[in-house]
Design a protein around this motif. Structure first.
Motif, mmCIF file in Angstrom:
data_model
loop_
_atom_site.group_PDB
_atom_site.id
_atom_site.type_symbol
_atom_site.label_atom_id
_atom_site.label_comp_id
_atom_site.label_asym_id
_atom_site.label_seq_id
_atom_site.Cartn_x
_atom_site.Cartn_y
_atom_site.Cartn_z
ATOM 1 N N HIS A 1 45.393 37.343 47.254
ATOM 2 C CA HIS A 1 44.003 37.542 48.431
ATOM 3 C C HIS A 1 43.255 36.358 47.785
ATOM 4 C CE1 HIS A 1 44.942 41.702 49.288
ATOM 5 N NE2 HIS A 1 45.024 41.880 48.074
ATOM 6 N N GLY A 2 43.622 35.319 48.669
ATOM 7 C CA GLY A 2 42.827 33.888 48.147
ATOM 8 C C GLY A 2 43.846 32.849 48.064
ATOM 9 N N THR A 3 42.995 31.914 47.185
ATOM 10 C CA THR A 3 43.713 30.694 47.132
ATOM 11 C C THR A 3 44.654 30.752 46.024
ATOM 12 O OG1 THR A 3 41.728 29.689 47.938
ATOM 13 C CG2 THR A 3 43.425 27.958 47.077
ATOM 14 N N GLY A 4 45.887 29.990 45.938
ATOM 15 C CA GLY A 4 46.811 29.657 44.677
ATOM 16 C C GLY A 4 47.172 30.783 44.243
ATOM 17 N N LYS A 5 46.811 30.977 42.926
ATOM 18 C CA LYS A 5 47.502 32.400 42.492
ATOM 19 C C LYS A 5 46.464 33.402 42.310
ATOM 20 C CE LYS A 5 50.354 29.823 39.352
ATOM 21 N NZ LYS A 5 50.116 28.390 39.091
ATOM 22 N N SER A 6 45.564 33.567 43.087
ATOM 23 C CA SER A 6 44.497 34.441 43.272
ATOM 24 C C SER A 6 45.044 35.719 42.983
ATOM 25 C CB SER A 6 43.648 34.126 44.404
ATOM 26 O OG SER A 6 42.693 33.211 44.388
ATOM 27 N N GLY A 7 44.587 36.754 42.023
ATOM 28 C CA GLY A 7 44.971 37.941 41.866
ATOM 29 C C GLY A 7 46.161 38.394 41.377
ATOM 30 N N LEU A 8 47.031 37.465 41.130
ATOM 31 C CA LEU A 8 48.474 37.706 40.405
ATOM 32 C C LEU A 8 48.156 38.276 39.081
ATOM 33 C CD1 LEU A 8 50.605 34.938 41.791
ATOM 34 C CD2 LEU A 8 50.357 37.212 42.645
ATOM 35 N N ILE A 9 49.150 38.834 38.628
ATOM 36 C CA ILE A 9 48.949 39.586 37.433
ATOM 37 C C ILE A 9 50.473 39.429 36.888
ATOM 38 C CG2 ILE A 9 48.707 41.770 35.685
ATOM 39 C CD1 ILE A 9 46.736 42.689 37.982
ATOM 40 N N MET A 10 50.965 38.810 35.721
ATOM 41 C CA MET A 10 52.288 38.545 35.301
ATOM 42 C C MET A 10 52.496 38.836 33.782
ATOM 43 S SD MET A 10 52.446 34.944 37.288
ATOM 44 C CE MET A 10 50.669 34.890 37.179
ATOM 45 N N ILE A 11 53.666 39.460 33.729
ATOM 46 C CA ILE A 11 54.057 39.339 32.018
ATOM 47 C C ILE A 11 55.240 38.730 31.931
ATOM 48 C CG2 ILE A 11 55.308 41.723 32.448
ATOM 49 C CD1 ILE A 11 54.108 42.334 29.780
ATOM 50 N N ASP A 12 55.608 38.078 30.788
ATOM 51 C CA ASP A 12 56.835 37.321 30.377
ATOM 52 C C ASP A 12 57.634 38.534 30.338
ATOM 53 O OD1 ASP A 12 58.353 35.456 29.797
ATOM 54 O OD2 ASP A 12 58.006 35.433 27.526
ATOM 55 N N ALA A 13 58.426 38.812 31.325
ATOM 56 C CA ALA A 13 59.248 40.042 31.455
ATOM 57 C C ALA A 13 60.641 39.928 30.803
ATOM 58 C CB ALA A 13 59.448 40.312 32.906
ATOM 59 N N SER B 1 48.938 37.204 32.108
ATOM 60 C CA SER B 1 48.707 36.021 32.644
ATOM 61 C C SER B 1 48.089 36.529 34.090
ATOM 62 C CB SER B 1 49.636 34.784 32.967
ATOM 63 O OG SER B 1 50.111 34.477 31.936
ATOM 64 N N ILE B 2 46.837 36.127 34.447
ATOM 65 C CA ILE B 2 46.291 36.636 35.584
ATOM 66 C C ILE B 2 45.780 35.287 36.224
ATOM 67 C CG2 ILE B 2 45.697 38.803 34.660
ATOM 68 C CD1 ILE B 2 42.844 37.559 34.660
ATOM 69 N N GLY B 3 45.925 35.438 37.819
ATOM 70 C CA GLY B 3 45.278 34.247 38.470
ATOM 71 C C GLY B 3 43.872 34.924 39.050
ATOM 72 N N LEU B 4 42.763 34.074 38.241
ATOM 73 C CA LEU B 4 41.334 34.586 38.828
ATOM 74 C C LEU B 4 41.272 34.181 40.084
ATOM 75 C CD1 LEU B 4 39.796 33.578 35.504
ATOM 76 C CD2 LEU B 4 40.168 35.732 36.463
ATOM 77 N N PRO B 5 40.630 35.008 41.010
ATOM 78 C CA PRO B 5 40.634 35.080 42.384
ATOM 79 C C PRO B 5 39.480 33.957 42.966
ATOM 80 C CG PRO B 5 40.612 37.171 41.773
ATOM 81 C CD PRO B 5 40.232 36.485 40.559
#
Ligand code: ADP
Ligand code: MG
Length: 578
Positions: free
Chosen positions: A95-107, A130-134
């Protein structure tokens, strides 16, 4: 918690830099959230956060689950997989620009590796994300950030750590105990590898480590003469399967009959695999190293003289360096480097070997005199290697029968199933005599241990130090590019990141001043990983990064592939410096 809301309200709509204000720790009902690092803009590498959950409140409360290191790693891996699944369940449209709103774990992948993404201590489970701040453009979207911190993350935690049941843990811990038991058995019984009956070896594709499912898959079935039964815990009957003994094992068979597939499963058996992988009970001595030709790589000061001497124009091979190795010199160097790092076994596949390194038959010996052939083929060193240094070889070789002479076991793959043809091969050797001369001279020769000189690792690029990785295969170290594309037992790009951290640690802390040779450098690094954990190599305190543990051999592989390392040969008379 309220504090975070207040800050977010205040910075809503402001420039992205204002996100820096949210750094810090916040208490939520089920965990403590720590925002360790805030990205500079919506496209930059994402922000780093940690969630610490008191262990007593979870199904992992019992210390029994983590009483051994392998068990602890298994539980951390399980939490990692549950979180990854919970993250994927969330609607992950940015929701937004670039990595906005993404949540990631090193899986985790198919292997279970020691990782920094989840760690379980005596009292807490720490999850690194890791998260993308929106943002929209460069404007902060505080409502979306609030949604992320106050809805998405708590949901993910609920659907992972708090959904995890005792029996989920029990299952992975049992498998862990069983795999450990097989590893112990292999050590105690002088084996190199074990491939259980019913194992599924083929993979989905050349780029996927998942099991092959389409078409007819033939489960592994050990030949009677090679079968052992290994008693394992949590199971009534022992596990039966094929034992690969120490010594020299030859895998033969027609093209497409599954030789390489078998060897690849053995290569990856240095790692434990998850349930459902098909290779759960394919276990290999963890110091077995895949060797291949790798023309074009650089080689620094390696004594390849057991294999190569009298190069044209008198080029030295007891301390051999090149910017651009040939197939055979790269393979010779690969072997010597593996021995230097402590390999107990070499794994080779004709598909990726240099022919002139592997064989030199009777007719060629008749035509080209030994005096004008710099290469002593591997066939004449394979036995001395075992006799002098105790190093075994498993070799896939369907194209020549010359190796029958030196093999202790010969396995023929036919329609994806193995047959023990040792006796037949020995009969053929006795009846078809080729008068091939042994050119190896009976002894392998010593193994030099090189001392890497301080200054060999220099990550300066302009005024700054720069160490980066790109995917699994590339480390950019200062102005050097280290290519690990043909280091086949590297399993995960998080291992590559860890190797880069290790190299930078060695440089930063001047570790090379304090070790006598490469092997003791690797010992020291392994001891530090054991005692202080992967995160202890990282400069940044807090979030330990997205790291997975590599073996010493892959760390050595990276050092050996770095161009312009300077070396002093410590045992032996030669003291060379570039
Ligand atoms: P080789 O090295 O003997 O030429 P490979 O190991 O490359 O043969 O195998 C050839 C093909 O057969 C590969 O595509 C592989 O995925 C497939 N294969 C190997 N083992 C099995 C098996 N047990 N069941 C089904 N397919 C298999
Ligand atoms: Mg093959």
């Amino acid at each position: 918690m309220e504090k975070l809301k207040t800050i977010l309200n205040r910075i809503d709509g402001k420039g992205y830099k204002a996100y820096k204000d949210i750094k810090g720790s916040y208490i939520f009902s089920k965990y403590r959230l720590t925002i360790d690092a805030v990205q500079g803009d919506p496209f930059a590498s994402p922000s780093k956060i940690r969630l610490e959950i008191p262990r007593t409140k979870t199904s992992l409360a019992s210390s029994d689950w983590t009483k051994t290191k392998p068990r602890k790693i298994r539980c951390e891996d399980l939490v990692n997989r549950f979180i990854h699944r919970a993250i994927r369940k969330q609607s992950q449209s940015a929701h937004g620009t670039g990595k906005s709103g993404l949540i990631m774990i090193d899986a985790s992948g198919q292997e279970v590796l020691e990782r920094s993404a989840v760690s379980i201590s005596e009292d807490a489970i720490t999850i690194c994300l890791s998260i993308g701040l929106p943002a929209r453009g460069r404007r902060i979207l505080a409502k979306q950030a609030e949604q992320l911190f106050f809805t998405s993350l708590p949901t993910i935690v609920d659907e992972s750590v708090f959904t995890l049941q005792q029996h989920d843990i029990d299952k992975v811990v049992r498998l862990c105990d069983q795999q450990e038991a097989i590893r112990d058995y292999i050590k105690a019984n002088d084996l190199l590898a074990f491939i259980a009956d019913d194992a599924i070896l083929p993979r989905e594709s050349g780029v996927s480590e998942r099991p092959l499912k389409s078409g007819k898959v033939i489960p592994f079935r050990s030949p009677d003469t090679q079968t052992v039964s290994i008693p394992v815990p949590h199971r009534d009957n022992p596990l039966s399967g094929m034992a690969v003994k120490k010594g020299i094992t030859l895998v033969v068979g027609g093209g497409f009959h599954g030789k390489s597939t078998l060897l690849q499963a053995i290569e990856k058996g240095i790692y434990d695999h998850i349930e459902g992988d098909g290779r759960e009970f394919v276990i290999t001595d963890a110091s077995a190293v895949k060797i291949r030709a790798e023309d074009g790589r650089s080689v620094s000061h390696v004594d390849i003289s057991p294999f190569i001497s009298n190069l044209p124009f008198g080029k030295e091979t007891t301390c051999f360096s090149t910017e651009n190795a040939s197939g055979s010199t790269s393979q010779a160097a690969g072997i010597i480097e593996a021995l230097e790092a402590g390999a107990n076994a070499l794994l080779m596949d004709e598909d990726t070997c240099a022919t002139n390194f592997m064989i030199r038959d009777a007719r060629m010996q008749a035509l080209v005199a030994k005096a004008s052939e710099p290469i002593t083929p591997f066939i004449d060193k394979i036995k001395p290697l075992f006799n002098n240094h105790g190093v075994s070889t498993i070799l896939v070789m369907g194209g020549t029968g010359d190796y029958f002479d030196v093999a202790d076991q010969v396995i023929r793959m036919e329609n994806y199933s193995p047959f023990d043809v040792t006796k037949e091969a020995k009969e053929i050797t006795a009846n078809m005599v080729f008068n091939r001369q042994n050119e190896g001279g009976g002894s392998f020769g010593g193994i030099n241990s090189r001392c890497i000189m301080p200054g060999s690792l220099d990550s300066r690029k302009g005024k700054k130090n720069s160490v980066k990785t790109r995917g699994k295969h590339t480390i950019q170290y200062g102005s050097d590019t280290i290519n690990l594309g043909q280091v086949e037992q590297l399993a995960d790009e998080s291992q590559t990141r860890m190797i880069a951290e290790i190299l930078y640690y060695i440089e930063r802390e001047s570790v090379l001043n304090n070790v006598k040779d490469l092997a003791s450098l690797l010992d020291l690094i392994e001891a530090k990983m054991d005692q202080e954990g992967l995160g202890s190599f990282v400069v940044f305190k807090g979030h330990p990064g997205e790291l997975a543990r590599p073996r010493r051999f892959e760390i050595a592989a990276a050092i050996n592939r770095k161009r312009h390392i300077r070396v002093r040969v410590s045992s032996g008379k030669k003291e060379k410096e570039e």
